[in-house]
Design a protein around this motif. Structure first.
Motif, PDB file in Angstrom:
ATOM      1  N   ASN A  74       0.818  -1.217   0.000  1.00 19.55           N
ATOM      2  CA  ASN A  74       0.000   0.000   0.000  1.00 19.55           C
ATOM      3  C   ASN A  74       0.853   1.269   0.000  1.00 19.55           C
ATOM      4  OD1 ASN A  74      -2.377   1.491   0.051  1.00 19.55           O
ATOM      5  ND2 ASN A  74      -2.432   1.541   2.276  1.00 19.55           N
ATOM      6  N   LYS A  75       1.774   1.372  -0.929  1.00 15.19           N
ATOM      7  CA  LYS A  75       2.618   2.564  -1.045  1.00 15.19           C
ATOM      8  C   LYS A  75       1.892   3.624  -1.871  1.00 15.19           C
ATOM      9  CE  LYS A  75       6.459   0.982   0.840  1.00 15.19           C
ATOM     10  NZ  LYS A  75       6.743   1.310   2.216  1.00 15.19           N
ATOM     11  N   THR A  76       2.157   4.874  -1.518  1.00 15.15           N
ATOM     12  CA  THR A  76       1.637   5.992  -2.299  1.00 15.15           C
ATOM     13  C   THR A  76       2.765   6.536  -3.173  1.00 15.15           C
ATOM     14  OG1 THR A  76       2.271   7.643  -0.648  1.00 15.15           O
ATOM     15  CG2 THR A  76       0.069   6.633  -0.408  1.00 15.15           C
ATOM     16  N   ASP A  79       5.395   8.016  -1.090  1.00 13.34           N
ATOM     17  CA  ASP A  79       6.269   7.035  -0.440  1.00 13.34           C
ATOM     18  C   ASP A  79       7.410   6.599  -1.355  1.00 13.34           C
ATOM     19  OD1 ASP A  79       4.622   6.921   1.851  1.00 13.34           O
ATOM     20  OD2 ASP A  79       3.433   5.270   1.015  1.00 13.34           O
TER      21      ASP A  79
END
Length: 179
Positions: free
Chosen positions: A151-153, A156
């Motif tokens: 769940n990286k943005t 990130d």
């Protein structure tokens, strides 16, 4: 975010929609987004009726392969709140995902290697159906680090133009009171 490989044999993943002048924080971190999805460690499994999940997923991640397999992970928090730690998994076959023969060859592939044909597509469709039948009826728990990797943005993954505040820099600007 969307992370992809250009060809089967490509070593690293690419970040889609990356601003032209932006730089990755780490190729390792970017690779880890997709690689974590490919090697999930399930820490527990539950029957759906035994776990009260939030109404909507906290996030969804999809793994798509060159041969048409799609694995979808929906991450949920408990209905009572907290961080997402539960996931549901579903598998499907999508013939639109099957890579063209030129895209299937990676740097280490032999030029005369046969490209998978319709029989292989039937095998992948069968595999997807079997996986879905095994995975869909359950709710799984994943370790927090795996959910965090998946769940990286964009923030990130990309270096920021703004300098990060370190504890030393903060202390220099805001000294602690003397006692």
């Amino acid at each position: 975010v969307r992370v992809y490989r250009d060809a089967r044999g490509a070593k690293d993943f690419t970040l889609a929609d990356k601003p032209r002048k932006a730089a990755l924080k780490s190729q390792f971190t970017l690779n880890d987004v997709a690689q974590t999805m490919g090697r999930l460690t399930l820490s527990d499994v539950h029957r759906p009726q035994d776990v009260a999940l939030a109404a909507k997923p906290a996030f969804t991640a999809t793994l798509e392969t060159f041969d048409g397999l799609r694995l979808t992970l929906d991450a949920f928090a408990a209905k009572s709140g907290g961080d997402a730690k539960y996931v549901t998994l579903a598998a499907a076959y999508d013939p639109a995902l099957v890579a063209a023969p030129a895209a299937q060859k990676g740097p280490g592939d032999k030029k005369d290697q046969p490209v998978k044909g319709p029989a292989a597509a039937a095998d992948v469709a069968k595999e997807a159906k079997q996986l879905d039948a095994r995975l869909r009826p359950w709710v799984y728990e994943l370790p927090p680090f795996q959910l965090g990797n998946i769940n990286k943005t964009m923030a990130d993954l990309l270096q920021s133009d703004k300098p990060e505040k370190t504890a030393a820099a903060h202390a220099a600007v805001h000294p602690a009171p003397h006692r």
